[in-house]
Each structure stands twice: as structure tokens, then as C-alpha cells.
Design a protein around this motif. Structure first.
Motif, PDB file in Angstrom:
ATOM      1  N   GLU A  75       0.828  -1.208   0.000  1.00 23.21           N
ATOM      2  CA  GLU A  75       0.000   0.000   0.000  1.00 23.21           C
ATOM      3  C   GLU A  75       0.862   1.258   0.000  1.00 23.21           C
ATOM      4  O   GLU A  75       0.607   2.217  -0.744  1.00 23.21           O
ATOM      5  N   SER A  76       1.888   1.271   0.846  1.00 23.56           N
ATOM      6  CA  SER A  76       2.755   2.445   0.954  1.00 23.56           C
ATOM      7  C   SER A  76       3.454   2.749  -0.368  1.00 23.56           C
ATOM      8  O   SER A  76       3.487   3.899  -0.821  1.00 23.56           O
ATOM      9  N   LEU A  77       4.001   1.706  -1.007  1.00 29.19           N
ATOM     10  CA  LEU A  77       4.700   1.903  -2.270  1.00 29.19           C
ATOM     11  C   LEU A  77       3.720   2.265  -3.383  1.00 29.19           C
ATOM     12  O   LEU A  77       4.006   3.119  -4.230  1.00 29.19           O
ATOM     13  N   HIS A  78       2.563   1.627  -3.404  1.00 30.92           N
ATOM     14  CA  HIS A  78       1.523   1.954  -4.383  1.00 30.92           C
ATOM     15  C   HIS A  78       1.155   3.432  -4.300  1.00 30.92           C
ATOM     16  O   HIS A  78       1.073   4.134  -5.326  1.00 30.92           O
ATOM     17  N   ASP A  79       0.921   3.943  -3.100  1.00 28.54           N
ATOM     18  CA  ASP A  79       0.495   5.321  -2.933  1.00 28.54           C
ATOM     19  C   ASP A  79       1.597   6.302  -3.336  1.00 28.54           C
ATOM     20  O   ASP A  79       1.322   7.364  -3.922  1.00 28.54           O
ATOM     21  N   ALA A  80       2.851   5.970  -3.018  1.00 29.06           N
ATOM     22  CA  ALA A  80       3.964   6.839  -3.417  1.00 29.06           C
ATOM     23  C   ALA A  80       4.076   6.898  -4.940  1.00 29.06           C
ATOM     24  O   ALA A  80       4.299   7.970  -5.524  1.00 29.06           O
ATOM     25  N   LEU A  81       3.913   5.767  -5.598  1.00 30.01           N
ATOM     26  CA  LEU A  81       3.978   5.732  -7.058  1.00 30.01           C
ATOM     27  C   LEU A  81       2.784   6.451  -7.680  1.00 30.01           C
ATOM     28  O   LEU A  81       2.905   7.069  -8.751  1.00 30.01           O
ATOM     29  N   ALA A  82       1.622   6.399  -7.026  1.00 32.31           N
ATOM     30  CA  ALA A  82       0.461   7.135  -7.516  1.00 32.31           C
ATOM     31  C   ALA A  82       0.718   8.643  -7.453  1.00 32.31           C
ATOM     32  O   ALA A  82       0.330   9.389  -8.371  1.00 32.31           O
ATOM     33  N   ARG A  83       1.379   9.095  -6.399  1.00 29.43           N
ATOM     34  CA  ARG A  83       1.723  10.522  -6.310  1.00 29.43           C
ATOM     35  C   ARG A  83       2.722  10.900  -7.400  1.00 29.43           C
ATOM     36  O   ARG A  83       2.625  11.979  -7.996  1.00 29.43           O
ATOM     37  N   PHE A  84       3.670  10.003  -7.670  1.00 21.93           N
ATOM     38  CA  PHE A  84       4.625  10.275  -8.748  1.00 21.93           C
ATOM     39  C   PHE A  84       3.897  10.356 -10.082  1.00 21.93           C
ATOM     40  O   PHE A  84       4.149  11.257 -10.886  1.00 21.93           O
ATOM     41  N   MET A  88       0.171  -5.326  -7.306  1.00 18.55           N
ATOM     42  CA  MET A  88      -0.542  -4.161  -6.786  1.00 18.55           C
ATOM     43  C   MET A  88       0.228  -2.865  -7.007  1.00 18.55           C
ATOM     44  O   MET A  88      -0.348  -1.840  -7.392  1.00 18.55           O
ATOM     45  N   ILE A  89       1.548  -2.878  -6.757  1.00 21.43           N
ATOM     46  CA  ILE A  89       2.298  -1.621  -6.808  1.00 21.43           C
ATOM     47  C   ILE A  89       2.377  -1.058  -8.221  1.00 21.43           C
ATOM     48  O   ILE A  89       2.694   0.123  -8.406  1.00 21.43           O
ATOM     49  N   ALA A  90       2.088  -1.881  -9.237  1.00 20.88           N
ATOM     50  CA  ALA A  90       2.142  -1.399 -10.618  1.00 20.88           C
ATOM     51  C   ALA A  90       0.851  -0.722 -11.053  1.00 20.88           C
ATOM     52  O   ALA A  90       0.787  -0.189 -12.171  1.00 20.88           O
ATOM     53  N   MET A  91      -0.170  -0.704 -10.218  1.00 21.51           N
ATOM     54  CA  MET A  91      -1.470  -0.181 -10.630  1.00 21.51           C
ATOM     55  C   MET A  91      -1.449   1.311 -10.998  1.00 21.51           C
ATOM     56  O   MET A  91      -2.213   1.736 -11.862  1.00 21.51           O
ATOM     57  N   PRO A  92      -0.605   2.141 -10.396  1.00 25.24           N
ATOM     58  CA  PRO A  92      -0.584   3.546 -10.827  1.00 25.24           C
ATOM     59  C   PRO A  92       0.038   3.757 -12.210  1.00 25.24           C
ATOM     60  O   PRO A  92      -0.111   4.851 -12.777  1.00 25.24           O
ATOM     61  N   ALA A  93       0.735   2.766 -12.744  1.00 17.21           N
ATOM     62  CA  ALA A  93       1.415   2.941 -14.033  1.00 17.21           C
ATOM     63  C   ALA A  93       0.408   3.155 -15.155  1.00 17.21           C
ATOM     64  O   ALA A  93      -0.656   2.534 -15.188  1.00 17.21           O
ATOM     65  N   GLU A  94       0.758   4.032 -16.087  1.00 17.67           N
ATOM     66  CA  GLU A  94      -0.136   4.287 -17.215  1.00 17.67           C
ATOM     67  C   GLU A  94      -0.117   3.149 -18.217  1.00 17.67           C
ATOM     68  O   GLU A  94      -1.060   2.980 -19.000  1.00 17.67           O
ATOM     69  N   ARG A  95       0.956   2.353 -18.217  1.00 17.27           N
ATOM     70  CA  ARG A  95       1.037   1.205 -19.113  1.00 17.27           C
ATOM     71  C   ARG A  95       1.919   0.146 -18.464  1.00 17.27           C
ATOM     72  O   ARG A  95       2.989   0.458 -17.922  1.00 17.27           O
ATOM     73  N   ILE A  96       1.474  -1.109 -18.524  1.00 18.88           N
ATOM     74  CA  ILE A  96       2.199  -2.221 -17.917  1.00 18.88           C
ATOM     75  C   ILE A  96       2.642  -3.187 -19.012  1.00 18.88           C
ATOM     76  O   ILE A  96       1.816  -3.639 -19.816  1.00 18.88           O
ATOM     77  N   PHE A  97       3.927  -3.503 -19.016  1.00 19.66           N
ATOM     78  CA  PHE A  97       4.498  -4.453 -19.962  1.00 19.66           C
ATOM     79  C   PHE A  97       4.936  -5.700 -19.196  1.00 19.66           C
ATOM     80  O   PHE A  97       5.587  -5.598 -18.152  1.00 19.66           O
ATOM     81  N   ALA A  98       4.573  -6.863 -19.695  1.00 18.06           N
ATOM     82  CA  ALA A  98       4.963  -8.129 -19.064  1.00 18.06           C
ATOM     83  C   ALA A  98       5.592  -9.038 -20.105  1.00 18.06           C
ATOM     84  O   ALA A  98       5.265  -8.947 -21.304  1.00 18.06           O
TER      85      ALA A  98
END
Length: 328
Positions: free
Chosen positions: A105-114, A134-144
Motif C-alpha cells: 500500500e505504501s509503495l503503491h500510494d507513493a507511485l500514484a503521487r509520482f 498491486m504496486i504497478a497499478m498507478p502505471a499508465e502502461r504495464i508491460f509483461a
């Protein structure tokens, strides 16, 4: 010629003096290493990449690997990077099976602010499961990668029953608690119906938070996410079909997206923003490792004490986690 008794006393005194000098030498070496390490930490107060935030435009790469836990220094570094004029965007590179719910949660929220301030894209390596997803959810695009292991949306709370083993050793545990749920779960007695219901409510609330973050990040209805959020893992190809990632690829494809969508040149320098462990944060990378090895060799009883305390904590209660655990 000195009497035999006097020679024996002199030998004993010399041995005591030698042992005393050896101990002081060891303490002096540890003190010097500690002082050098603190000096390195002071010079590197902002972390390895933040020291150069003003040295021209660049992209940050945040590599998250291993177990995710709450890291205040990393969160602060991400927040500073979001305000830096030199940082043009970030590539989040995930290779993690997950970790604690609060850490994710902490890392997700920091990345959302970024992401609110600058472009953020994510790439998945071998594993990006549970909190690693979960922590990748703020990303505008996810590559796997096609073979990336991802998904595992869910929450885990574990304990174990050690009563039979304790009985075989002739041991019996007793607990005096302020309430009937204070020692739930406990390895020393089975879950009560009341305890099981209370813990299930905690897990379900954390699960609902996880599902909401995925639905928000992937722009999907929560009912659609819940249909996928039964803890299952997926390959990158399966996740693409399910809408959990956007494309197959890695950093090369991520750079191409940043170039096309945000005019960020593909040859712009990339600088690492790393999470550092406790030894590295205190003493710097090389000195921290060397000091850790020295302490482990010279002071094994300290290591044994730390391990014992850690095991004691785990035996008392296992915390909630968003962690993919492959069967053993």
C-alpha cells in the motif's frame, strides 16, 4: 632464575593481557568501520540516484525485487523525485512475489503521487504477483513478458498449530490476555469460531482494498476484477487477455511508449533508484556488506540472538500478506 610459581603467574598475566588487547583491537576495528560507514551514509543521505537529480534530464528506473515491506526512505525518495526538474519519468521494474499488505500500500500510494506529476510505466520480470502486481497499478502502461508470473490478487493470513509437537516435548503454553481475541491466531491453541470470524473480516477488508486498487488502476469494474481475484496466478499472455497488463514487452518497449506518448527521447540516460537494506542505508553498500560478514564471523552469539528473536515473533503471529507462495 625466577621461581616456578612466579613463571606461571607471569604466563597467566601475559595471556590475560593478550586476550584483553585482542578484544580492544576488535572493538577498535568495528568502531572504525562504523565511523567510515556513517560517513558514507551521510554523504549518500538521499540515496544513490537522488544525489544526481540536478545533473541533467534523465529517467529513473525503480527496481523492486524480493519481498516488499514498508520502506520510508524509498517512499521519501520517490516523492522527491516527483518534484525534481531533472526527472522526466520513471520505469518501475518489478520482479517480486509480493510482501506485506501495508508495504504494498505504501509503495503503491507513493507511485500514484509520482504518476500524478510525471509519466510512470511498469515492466514485469520473472514474477510480479500479489503486492508485486498491486504496486504497478498507478502505471499508465504495464508491460509483461509472455512467461512472467503475475496476478495472485488476494490477501493471506497464516498461522500453524504446534500443540502436538509441544506435547511430545512435555511443554504446555499458557496465555493471560486482556480479551478472548488477543492471542488469535496462536500456534499454541486452535482458532476459536469467534477468532476465525474476526480474522476473516480483517482479510476480507484488506482484500476489498486490493480489489479496489486494481479496479481503479486498470479501469475495470470491481465485479470483473473479483472474478479474477481468487488468488490465481497467470502468465503474461494470460494477464494480457484478462486485461491485467497492457502489452508484452520489457524496458525497450517501455522506452518506446514514453517516447511516443510523452516525447521522452529513447536515448535519455536512465538512473537507478534503489531500495537499500538496513546495512546499506546505515553503512553504504560495500562497507555494509563487509561489516555484516565481519559481525557474523566475529560475534556469532549476536546473530543467534537476532535469529531467535525473529523466530519468536513469527511463532507468535504471522502478519497479513499479499504474497504469492508457490507450493513446496
Amino acid at each position: 632464575m625466577a621461581p616456578a610459581g612466579l613463571e606461571a603467574d607471569l604466563l597467566l598475566d601475559r595471556r590475560r593481557l593478550k586476550r584483553s588487547r585482542g578484544l580492544w583491537r576488535l572493538l577498535a576495528v568495528l568502531a572504525v568501520l562504523g565511523g567510515m560507514g556513517l560517513a558514507v551514509a551521510a554523504l549518500d543521505e538521499d540515496g544513490p540516484s537522488l544525489a544526481g537529480l540536478g545533473n541533467g534530464p534523465h529517467i529513473l528506473r525503480l527496481t523492486v525485487s524480493g519481498t516488499i515491506t514498508d520502506d520510508r526512505r524509498l517512499v521519501e525518495a520517490i516523492d522527491r523525485a516527483a518534484k525534481s526538474d531533472s526527472v522526466r519519468g520513471m520505469i518501475l521494474a518489478v520482479d517480486s512475489p509480493g510482501g506485506t499488505v501495508a508495504g504494498g500500500e505504501s509503495l503503491h500510494d507513493a507511485l500514484a503521487r509520482f504518476r500524478a506529476a510525471k509519466p510512470l510505466v511498469a515492466t514485469f520480470g520473472g514474477t510480479a504477483a500479489s503486492a508485486g502486481y498491486m504496486i504497478a497499478m498507478p502505471a499508465e502502461r504495464i508491460f509483461a513478458r509472455e512467461g512472467s508470473v503475475t496476478g495472485s490478487i488476494g490477501v493471506l493470513l497464516q498461522s500453524f498449530d504446534a500443540q502436538e509437537a509441544m506435547r511430545s516435548l512435555g511443554l504446555r503454553a499458557e496465555a493471560i490476555t486482556s480479551g478472548p481475541l488477543k492471542d488469535q491466531p496462536s500456534p499454541f491453541r486452535p482458532l476459536t469460531d469467534e477468532g476465525r470470524a474476526a480474522l476473516r473480516a480483517v482479510v476480507q477488508d484488506l482484500y476489498a482494498q486490493f480489489v479496489h486498487r486494481v479496479a481503479e488502476g486498470r479501469h475495470m469494474p470491481e465485479d470483473q476484477v473479483r472474478a479474477l481475484a481468487d488468488g490465481r496466478i497467470m502468465t503474461g499472455r494470460q494477464a494480457l487477455s484478462a486485461g491485467l497488463v497492457d502489452a508484452i514487452g520489457g524496458e525497450r518497449e517501455a522506452r518506446a511508449h514514453l517516447s511516443a506518448a510523452h516525447k521522452i527521447a529513447e536515448d535519455l540516460p536512465v538512473r537507478e533508484l534503489r531500495a537499500r537494506d538496513l546495512r546499506e542505508r546505515t553503512f553504504g553498500a560495500s562497507i555494509g556488506t563487509a561489516l555484516g560478514e565481519t559481525l557474523a564471523a566475529a560475534l556469532p552469539h549476536i546473530v543467534k540472538s537476532v535469529v531467535s528473536e525473529g523466530l519468536g515473533t513469527v511463532l507468535h503471529v504471522d502478519g497479513t500478506g499479499a504474497l504469492w507462495q508457490p507450493p513446496r
